[in-house]
Design an enzyme around this catalytic site. Structure first.
Site, PDB file in Angstrom:
ATOM      1  N   CYS A  38       5.550  11.608   9.860  1.00  0.00           N
ATOM      2  CA  CYS A  38       4.341  10.769   9.972  1.00  0.00           C
ATOM      3  C   CYS A  38       3.245  11.247   9.032  1.00  0.00           C
ATOM      4  O   CYS A  38       2.289  10.515   8.793  1.00  0.00           O
ATOM      5  CB  CYS A  38       3.748  10.818  11.380  1.00  0.00           C
TER       6      CYS A  38
ATOM      7  N   LYS B  50      17.782  -0.571  12.822  1.00  0.00           N
ATOM      8  CA  LYS B  50      16.739   0.080  12.053  1.00  0.00           C
ATOM      9  C   LYS B  50      17.333   0.536  10.717  1.00  0.00           C
ATOM     10  O   LYS B  50      18.456   1.019  10.667  1.00  0.00           O
ATOM     11  CB  LYS B  50      16.249   1.297  12.859  1.00  0.00           C
TER      12      LYS B  50
END
Ligand code: MSP
Length: 513
Positions: A138, A303
């Site tokens: 992230c 995904k």
């Protein structure tokens, strides 16, 4: 003259571009094309986010050493090479950006220093101790409560445990100002569903944030304390300023800032709608007018991930299907703003139905009939307007950044044209010698085709050029768009040229089943 300054996220260079990144960039390109054609002066910024820890980790991995063993020069060489891959990809994919910014450029560094000085002057930076978790995936500090079984829920990896002295930004101080801004500017965050999410986040969770890390071998030295590196988001968001001259070219900056649209994916909305506006408020810089977050798509329902081996390379898809077909598919298939799915089988279906048998067929038939029945010369075009309110609806869809709606409106004209051909059957009119009617219909078909081509310009630019060239309108870009949108006599008397096969049948592509 109205201006339109539009940005994409700047992309990490720890890997090559995939179809998700291309989607954001195509979307910005389509929006920018619309504004450019509308006569606005446009600045389109994209680029690469290079000071991230994940980039130095990728460099180390490539060299087969640990991050601690890599030198700054080695990471720099890696990001140079990778940034060029990204830029080349956008060039290959026909993206018409005005500037490709790299956050390792000296001009960006200067701007970031100036920005931090402004925030410091406001008294919004203080030294403190950060204790908690950092997820390199992230590139963000993760609150303990967000971990799932000790792992980052997005990247499924155990974050780094950190306890260190660093600099903090007084983000919480801006809670009320941010909420007030969002309330007074309902257009600031779009779509609306995302706005509610952000309002709840700001109201309930906004806390001061650490904006530096101990300097290892990578990152921008924190002004006045080179033992610390600027936290990557604090430097990366600044690209939207430095990309138009902040810190280096005041006149350029005054011309373009504030940004009219930051186009992003929904994964990075907190950074853009909470941290970024707070940073700007602190530095005394006006806020961007609008942030639009599009959704994420899966690949065949899954995904996209390296481990699943289903990562779609946009350059390979463009080679296989054609660049226009790829762009067309993405904005036909996925509602802009919502989540969706990308599947090659669906692409092949839409290609056959809507491109090959849709636009391609209609354009080919229309031009072939004019060449056959009037020696290629476009007959008089009557006053009966067959496009109705299409342009008004199209403009409205673009104003709301609803790209799929705009494209759906454009494709409606194929149906209008096909119906006209079926109703009038020009070949029978020719046989019966009903020349006036035949000419009227052919004129209308040509005019419909011209509008159809124009409406597709933001999505399938090469197809637009091919059709308009066949209609003798190759100089269309030098005419005012408002003028081109009129139902009229532009092509009357023009001699049509042969149209190259727009969408030849696909060979060897997967069929659903
Ligand atoms: N470097 C940061 C952005 C900094 S902006 C100041 C970053 N980079 S990224 O390389 O990870 O790109 C993220 C963006 O790629 C998303 O916001 C989105 O625009 C796009 N997408 C990545 N995967 C995607 C999908 N599967 N679907 C749609 N868009 C996707 O975050």
């Amino acid at each position: 003259m109205a201006k339109f300054y539009c940005t994409t996220p700047i992309y990490y260079v720890n890997d090559r571009p995939h179809i998700g990144h291309a989607y954001s960039t195509f979307a910005a390109d389509a929006l920018v094309t619309w504004h450019r054609l509308s006569g606005e002066s446009v600045f389109f910024l994209t680029g690469t986010d290079e000071n991230a820890q994940k980039n130095s980790e990728a460099a180390a991995k490539r060299l087969g050493v640990t991050p601690a063993e890599t030198s700054r020069a080695q990471v720099q060489a890696y990001v140079d090479e990778m940034s060029a891959v990204w830029q080349r990809t956008w060039d290959t994919l026909g993206i018409r950006y005005d500037r490709f910014i790299r956050t390792t450029e000296p001009a960006h560094l200067r701007g970031v220093e100036q920005f931090i000085a402004a925030v410091q002057e406001r008294g919004d930076i203080y030294k403190g101790t950060y204790r908690g978790w950092y997820c390199v995936g992230c590139e963000a500090f993760v609150p303990e409560g967000d971990l799932v079984e000790g792992k980052c829920a997005t990247h499924l990896r155990v974050p780094e445990r950190i306890e260190e002295e660093n600099y903090f930004f007084r983000l919480a101080k801006y809670r009320d100002a941010l909420l007030a801004h969002i309330e007074q500017h309902p257009e600031f965050i779009q779509p609306e569903s995302r706005r509610n999410e952000i309002v709840a986040y700001i109201r309930d969770h906004l806390a001061d944030i650490s904006i530096s890390r101990p300097m290892r071998n990578w990152g921008i030295p924190f002004p006045g304390d080179p033992a610390q590196a600027v936290y990557v988001w604090f430097d990366a968001l600044g690209n939207y300023l430095t990309g138009v001259g902040y810190g280096t070219d005041a006149a350029q900056f005054a011309q373009w800032w504030p940004a009219d649209l930051h186009l992003i994916g929904k994964d990075i909305i907190k950074f853009h709608c909470a941290l970024w506006p707070a940073m700007l408020l602190s530095a005394g810089i006006p806020l961007p007018r609008r942030v639009f977050a599009h959704g994420f798509f899966t690949i065949d329902g899954q995904k996209m991930s390296k481990s699943l081996g289903n990562v779609v390379d946009p350059v390979v898809s463009a080679q296989r299907y054609g660049l226009d077909a790829l762009r067309f598919f993405l904005f036909r298939e996925i509602s802009f703003g919502g989540d969706g799915d990308f599947s090659e089988a669906r692409l092949a279906e839409r290609y056959a139905a809507e491109l090959q048998h849709g636009i391609g067929n209609f354009a080919a038939r229309t031009i072939a009939m004019v060449r056959k029945y009037t020696d290629g010369r476009v007959p008089a075009i009557g006053d009966r307007n067959l496009v109705g309110d299409v342009w008004a609806r199209y403009a409205d869809a673009f104003d709301r950044a609803q790209l799929h709606e705009a494209l759906a409106i454009a494709t409606e004209l194929v149906r209008v044209g096909d119906q006209l051909i079926e109703q009038e059957r020009p070949w029978e009119l020719a046989k019966r010698g009903e020349t006036d009617r035949l000419h009227r219909v052919l004129g209308e078909l040509v005019e419909l085709l011209r509008h159809l081509a124009l409406l597709h310009a933001p999505f399938t630019p090469a197809t637009t050029d091919r059709i308009l060239t066949a209609l003798g309108q190759e100089d269309w870009r030098s005419h005012a768009w408002t003028e081109l949108q009129q139902w009229g006599r532009r092509t009357e008397g023009a001699v049509l040229r042969e149209l190259p096969h727009l969408f030849p049948p696909l060979e060897g592509v997967p069929v659903r089943g």
